[in-house]
Design a protein around this motif. Sequence first.
Motif, PDB file in Angstrom:
ATOM      1  N   GLY A 501       0.843  -1.187   0.000  1.00  0.00           N
ATOM      2  CA  GLY A 501       0.000   0.000   0.000  1.00  0.00           C
ATOM      3  C   GLY A 501       0.878   1.236   0.000  1.00  0.00           C
ATOM      4  N   LEU A 502       0.930   1.945  -1.123  1.00  0.00           N
ATOM      5  CA  LEU A 502       1.763   3.134  -1.258  1.00  0.00           C
ATOM      6  C   LEU A 502       0.907   4.376  -1.063  1.00  0.00           C
ATOM      7  CD1 LEU A 502       2.804   0.870  -3.539  1.00  0.00           C
ATOM      8  CD2 LEU A 502       4.496   2.648  -3.946  1.00  0.00           C
ATOM      9  N   VAL A 509       2.119   0.346   3.910  1.00  0.00           N
ATOM     10  CA  VAL A 509       1.493  -0.859   4.447  1.00  0.00           C
ATOM     11  C   VAL A 509       1.969  -2.054   3.619  1.00  0.00           C
ATOM     12  CG1 VAL A 509      -0.667  -2.049   4.956  1.00  0.00           C
ATOM     13  CG2 VAL A 509      -0.554   0.444   5.122  1.00  0.00           C
ATOM     14  N   ILE A 510       2.291  -3.131   4.289  1.00  0.00           N
ATOM     15  CA  ILE A 510       2.616  -4.394   3.625  1.00  0.00           C
ATOM     16  C   ILE A 510       1.624  -5.434   4.121  1.00  0.00           C
ATOM     17  CG2 ILE A 510       4.343  -6.209   3.281  1.00  0.00           C
ATOM     18  CD1 ILE A 510       6.494  -4.115   3.838  1.00  0.00           C
ATOM     19  N   GLY A 511       0.928  -6.089   3.204  1.00  0.00           N
ATOM     20  CA  GLY A 511      -0.079  -7.060   3.606  1.00  0.00           C
ATOM     21  C   GLY A 511      -0.075  -8.275   2.714  1.00  0.00           C
ATOM     22  N   LYS A 512      -0.951  -9.213   3.051  1.00  0.00           N
ATOM     23  CA  LYS A 512      -1.064 -10.447   2.277  1.00  0.00           C
ATOM     24  C   LYS A 512      -2.321 -10.456   1.413  1.00  0.00           C
ATOM     25  CE  LYS A 512       2.617 -12.346   4.053  1.00  0.00           C
ATOM     26  NZ  LYS A 512       3.846 -12.543   3.220  1.00  0.00           N
ATOM     27  N   ASP A 513      -3.323  -9.682   1.825  1.00  0.00           N
ATOM     28  CA  ASP A 513      -4.624  -9.694   1.147  1.00  0.00           C
ATOM     29  C   ASP A 513      -4.918  -8.300   0.596  1.00  0.00           C
ATOM     30  OD1 ASP A 513      -7.409 -11.004   0.727  1.00  0.00           O
ATOM     31  OD2 ASP A 513      -7.846  -9.141   1.805  1.00  0.00           O
ATOM     32  N   THR A 515      -7.784  -6.808  -0.265  1.00  0.00           N
ATOM     33  CA  THR A 515      -8.902  -6.106   0.354  1.00  0.00           C
ATOM     34  C   THR A 515      -8.536  -5.605   1.742  1.00  0.00           C
ATOM     35  OG1 THR A 515     -10.491  -7.466  -0.874  1.00  0.00           O
ATOM     36  CG2 THR A 515     -11.312  -6.284   1.053  1.00  0.00           C
ATOM     37  N   GLU A 516      -7.904  -6.447   2.551  1.00  0.00           N
ATOM     38  CA  GLU A 516      -7.537  -6.049   3.906  1.00  0.00           C
ATOM     39  C   GLU A 516      -6.490  -4.931   3.882  1.00  0.00           C
ATOM     40  OE1 GLU A 516      -7.951  -5.629   7.737  1.00  0.00           O
ATOM     41  OE2 GLU A 516      -9.129  -7.118   6.588  1.00  0.00           O
ATOM     42  N   THR A 517      -5.545  -5.029   2.973  1.00  0.00           N
ATOM     43  CA  THR A 517      -4.531  -3.977   2.865  1.00  0.00           C
ATOM     44  C   THR A 517      -5.181  -2.665   2.438  1.00  0.00           C
ATOM     45  OG1 THR A 517      -2.889  -5.640   2.243  1.00  0.00           O
ATOM     46  CG2 THR A 517      -2.336  -3.342   1.809  1.00  0.00           C
ATOM     47  N   LEU A 522      -6.967   2.901   3.536  1.00  0.00           N
ATOM     48  CA  LEU A 522      -8.075   3.856   3.653  1.00  0.00           C
ATOM     49  C   LEU A 522      -8.147   4.449   5.055  1.00  0.00           C
ATOM     50  CD1 LEU A 522     -11.011   2.243   1.644  1.00  0.00           C
ATOM     51  CD2 LEU A 522     -10.094   4.540   1.328  1.00  0.00           C
ATOM     52  N   ASP A 523      -8.024   3.596   6.067  1.00  0.00           N
ATOM     53  CA  ASP A 523      -8.103   4.075   7.448  1.00  0.00           C
ATOM     54  C   ASP A 523      -6.979   5.074   7.746  1.00  0.00           C
ATOM     55  OD1 ASP A 523     -10.352   2.592   8.022  1.00  0.00           O
ATOM     56  OD2 ASP A 523      -9.239   0.881   8.830  1.00  0.00           O
ATOM     57  N   ARG A 524      -5.793   4.787   7.253  1.00  0.00           N
ATOM     58  CA  ARG A 524      -4.688   5.716   7.489  1.00  0.00           C
ATOM     59  C   ARG A 524      -4.927   7.049   6.797  1.00  0.00           C
ATOM     60  NH1 ARG A 524       1.189   2.758   7.859  1.00  0.00           N
ATOM     61  NH2 ARG A 524       0.570   1.045   9.249  1.00  0.00           N
TER      62      ARG A 524
END
Length: 579
Positions: A501-502, A509-513, A515-517, A522-524
């Motif tokens: 997530g840039l 953000v670094i994630g695996k999914d 949608t979750e990322t 968005l929250d940030r």
Amino acid sequence: MSRALQPDEELVELDAEAVRTWCARAFDALGREREEIDAINVYPVADGDTGTNLYLTAEAAHRAVEAVFAASGPDTAETVRAMAHGALLGARGNSGTILSQLLRGMATVLADGCDGDHLARALAEAARAARQAVAHPVEGTILTVASAAAGACAAGGPLVRVARDAYEGAATALTATSGQLDALERAGVVDAGGRGLVAVLGALLETVTGQAPDRAAPAPLPPAAPREKCAGEDGPAYEVIYLLEADDAAVDLLRSRLDALGESLVVVGGDGLWNVHVHVDDAGAAVEAGVEAGRPHRIRITRFASDATPAPGRGTARGAGSGTDGAHTHRYGTDDGYAHACGTGDDAARAARAARGERVPRAVVAVVPGEGLAGLCAEAGATTVRTRPGEPPAEDELVEAVRRAHAREVVLLPNDTDLRETAAAAAERVRAEGVRVALIPTRAAVQGIAALAVHEPDRRFDEDVVAMTAAAGATRYAELAVAEHRSFTSAGVCQAGDVLGLIEGDVAVIGKDLTETARTVLDRMLSAGGELVTLVVADDTPPGLAADLEQHVRRGYLAVDTTTYHAGAEAPPLLIGVE
């Protein structure tokens, strides 16, 4: 989308699908009658926009309902709340603001039950809530029609009978309004807002019976006459509207302060979110009052033009950016998405002029990823340059695009930080050919969309460039990508296949999914505030991604709208913009 009843079938309760159908039919009905309602708008200000404002308010409600259906299978309570909340966020003008409160009043009752008796109580609560929202209620207006509808069905009963009694009571009261206000009597018309409410109740009756109520043929419009009262002459010069996040106590003080400043004061909403409407001479003071009360946003200030005599039958809904016919509107914040950026382009006119060797006055050239965004920008009148992953356009491609626009003035939107130098070189080359080029340093496609949304080719070039630059600069951006290999980032070590997530170009953000990322990104971004989220989704993203994120925003951020575009193929998985 629309529920069709079988012959002789009548509804017993308003379920979620019926509310959806009612909302869609109310939107359609106000669309059909918009121009006629605009033409009879003489009170409280003869500005010829009541039909348009009601239509745009109903459109916002309709979009909110469709959004909850796209995200899940809502029940009746969720559907009526979405309808009311959408109307609150998108309320326009005096009558639209009142309509939103009527729907809110109904929602508080229909959320607990949806048979005929509940509908009767809902209409009574709606009429009460609307009167309470208006600082100085006046008879002969939409308030009178709402009270008559509630009174006519107060005895309750089966759903169909309640809906029919309410409609007939409203229609009868509407006819009487012409004798209740001097302005209406002199003009020979009924109240415009009341007529809009009758259309909404007619849509409700059609929903529960399957048959549209008989509609009288439109009465001949009276000859154009001098306006009875025009803001800017013997009334306030400005209409001020904004959404406000504030507690009840602060809003009570705000009502008193705004009431002393002007007239036509309507404050609707509750639970921390309000829509404020007032006519004043000192627009700045009205906004300052909102700042002292809480957090105002989506501020719209409309200066009523002194020569804004409405032309009967000639009202025009000019999209989400429209305020008042014959008026000048300044928007501080955002409107209801970017629908107004996607109007009919002028490609045909440009081609015709080019064939004659003529240049158009002004054009926009935008670099965009994906065929979907290219089509969106083209519909808005822009000349587009497609970019593909790892294949940014060369300088010659940008020069050719500017030439292809065939304009005397060109606004160039590179929509990529790495393209800035290339775009600057292309602009210099075309300037040498006598074309006036302004390069707006947009760093992402969502910033380009924001800039294009406020583009107005009829204003001075410098003013247009300033407005577009401001809109782009007010849009924070993010992108989701998939890591191709193990790497060190500003957020830590990522592995091949991780979702990145840039935000503003940096990995946050670094994630695996995916949608979750996206939810985390968005929250940030929204933790710093925001009023409008723009999602640009590629074809190869998981099904339901956009709907999931829209629902996430709707549940967690009360006053934030979401607009989704499809980028098509060869675009990043997800682009996010926050204003």
